[in-house]
Design an enzyme around this catalytic site. Structure first.
Site, short mmCIF file in Angstrom:
data_model
loop_
_atom_site.label_atom_id
_atom_site.label_comp_id
_atom_site.label_asym_id
_atom_site.label_seq_id
_atom_site.Cartn_x
_atom_site.Cartn_y
_atom_site.Cartn_z
N LYS A 52 1.86 8.12 2.03
CA LYS A 52 1.56 7.57 3.35
C LYS A 52 1.68 8.67 4.42
O LYS A 52 0.83 8.78 5.31
CB LYS A 52 2.48 6.38 3.67
N GLN A 96 9.73 0.43 3.77
CA GLN A 96 9.23 0.37 2.40
C GLN A 96 10.10 -0.57 1.56
O GLN A 96 11.34 -0.51 1.59
CB GLN A 96 9.22 1.78 1.79
N ASP A 119 2.70 -3.42 8.67
CA ASP A 119 2.67 -4.00 7.32
C ASP A 119 2.28 -5.47 7.37
O ASP A 119 1.97 -6.07 6.33
CB ASP A 119 4.06 -3.89 6.66
N1 L34 Z 1 6.81 -2.20 3.17
N2 L34 Z 1 6.53 -1.88 0.92
C1 L34 Z 1 5.99 -1.99 2.14
N3 L34 Z 1 4.65 -1.90 2.36
C2 L34 Z 1 3.80 -1.69 1.33
O1 L34 Z 1 2.48 -1.66 1.54
C3 L34 Z 1 4.34 -1.51 0.05
N4 L34 Z 1 3.56 -1.21 -1.05
C4 L34 Z 1 3.91 -1.79 -2.36
C5 L34 Z 1 5.40 -1.49 -2.60
N5 L34 Z 1 6.24 -1.63 -1.41
C6 L34 Z 1 5.72 -1.65 -0.14
C7 L34 Z 1 2.94 -0.03 -1.25
O2 L34 Z 1 2.80 0.81 -0.36
C8 L34 Z 1 3.00 -1.04 -3.30
N6 L34 Z 1 2.51 0.09 -2.53
C9 L34 Z 1 1.75 1.14 -3.07
C10 L34 Z 1 1.22 2.15 -2.29
C11 L34 Z 1 0.48 3.17 -2.84
C12 L34 Z 1 0.24 3.22 -4.19
C13 L34 Z 1 0.76 2.21 -4.98
C14 L34 Z 1 1.51 1.19 -4.43
C15 L34 Z 1 -0.52 4.36 -4.75
O3 L34 Z 1 -0.80 5.31 -4.07
N7 L34 Z 1 -0.87 4.32 -6.04
C16 L34 Z 1 -1.62 5.37 -6.71
C17 L34 Z 1 -0.76 6.05 -7.77
C18 L34 Z 1 0.53 6.56 -7.26
C19 L34 Z 1 1.44 7.11 -8.38
O4 L34 Z 1 1.09 8.18 -8.92
O5 L34 Z 1 2.45 6.47 -8.70
C20 L34 Z 1 -2.83 4.73 -7.37
O6 L34 Z 1 -3.80 5.44 -7.60
O7 L34 Z 1 -2.78 3.53 -7.64
#
Ligand code: L34
Length: 290
Positions: A52, A96, A119
């Site tokens: 982020k 988060q 959020d």
């Molecule tokens: N407050 N908490 C708050 N806001 C959110 O919007 C989130 N979320 C979820 C968990 N807790 C939170 C996220 O940001 C899930 N989440 C999230 C954000 C980004 C990615 C996955 C979940 C992401 O970038 N995923 C990548 C892979 C990352 C890795 O290598 O682990 C993808 O390509 O899916």
């Protein structure tokens, strides 16, 4: 089968935001500023929050990361939130999730100023969303809607089955897709751990949104041919053959299910990057409003 490329779509959105920030800068406007609070050292949470912050840099936003220890008291965390609420340079901020067990999550989220709640987790924003009023939409459901819209996937009158009733994905996406709006007007079924004959329910779905956090849960014999699959799950599963020691597993058994799907999101590279792009969109909106 068409892969719904969340990474590419998220990059398109970030490029659009970058242009807007450049024009704000040129006109001497306020540069959007996002803050993120992270508590503890959970590996996945650290990765997501780092992404982020990096995304903010990419589009030209200012960002502030507040990294707090696992054993911080609830009172101290509430104090940090008040500081961000009162900081006029911060347009929006997030806490988060998940938080450590000794902290009351709802108490924390309710203290966030709804105008800075990018959020969309504050009851004011949840209520406004439910009533079709202007609000910040939670980033993951917002990202799913945006992906469906940009790939021109018809949702009106379609049977949508949502798996999971979490506050951050299942519940809000079920509300949004039933509403009269873009990527909405669907007939929505919200299935969960007490649902009976689940395979019968999912086999009837034109679109399935899986958000339960159980790796490879959705199998080919649970879906019909031509289905659209949105896989929100992202679980780290131990895998000694990987450099990091784990692989990322979605809720969908991709190897099986993609053969029957018309459209499907990959994990990684699907919903995850969209979540981050939509957080940026909300932050831009906040900076215009506040
Ligand atoms: N407050 N908490 C708050 N806001 C959110 O919007 C989130 N979320 C979820 C968990 N807790 C939170 C996220 O940001 C899930 N989440 C999230 C954000 C980004 C990615 C996955 C979940 C992401 O970038 N995923 C990548 C892979 C990352 C890795 O290598 O682990 C993808 O390509 O899916």
């Amino acid at each position: 089968m068409v892969l719904l490329d969340g990474k590419k779509t998220a990059n398109d959105i970030k490029d659009e935001i970058t242009l807007e920030v450049a024009s704000i800068r040129k006109n001497g406007g306020k540069i959007p500023h996002l803050a993120a609070i992270i508590v503890g050292s959970d590996g996945a949470s650290q990765t997501y929050v780092a992404s982020k912050v990096k995304a903010c840099e990419r589009v030209g936003f200012n960002s502030t990361l507040i990294d707090l220890p696992e054993d911080i008291t609830e009172e101290q965390l509430l104090h940090e939130i008040e500081i961000l609420n009162n900081d006029t340079d911060i347009d929006g901020f997030i806490v988060q999730l998940p938080l450590p067990k000794h902290i009351d999550e709802q108490k924390v989220l309710m203290l966030v100023n709804p105008n800075k709640d990018v959020d969309g987790f504050h009851p004011t924003n949840v209520g406004r969303m439910t009533l079709d009023l202007p609000c910040y939409l939670p980033a993951t459901p917002y990202g799913i809607m945006e992906l469906l819209e940009r790939y021109k996937i018809e949702t009106s009158g379609k049977n949508v089955v949502v798996l999971g009733r979490s506050h951050i994905v299942g519940r809000p996406i079920s509300i949004l897709m039933s509403q009269k709006r873009k990527a909405g007007n669907a007939t929505v079924t919200l299935a969960h751990s007490r649902t009976q004959n689940l395979a019968e329910v999912t086999k009837n779905a034109d679109i399935i949104i899986a958000a339960i956090g159980i790796p490879d849960f959705l199998k080919a014999n649970m879906v019909k041919k031509g289905v659209t699959i949105i896989d929100v799950g992202i679980t780290r599963v131990k895998d000694a053959s990987k450099k990091r020691g784990y692989r990322l597993a979605g809720d969908v058994d991709f190897e099986q299910v993609h053969k029957k799907a018309a459209f499907i999101t990959p994990v990684p590279g699907g919903v995850g990057p969209m979540t981050i792009a939509m957080l940026l969109k909300n932050t831009l909106l906040a900076s215009k409003h506040n």
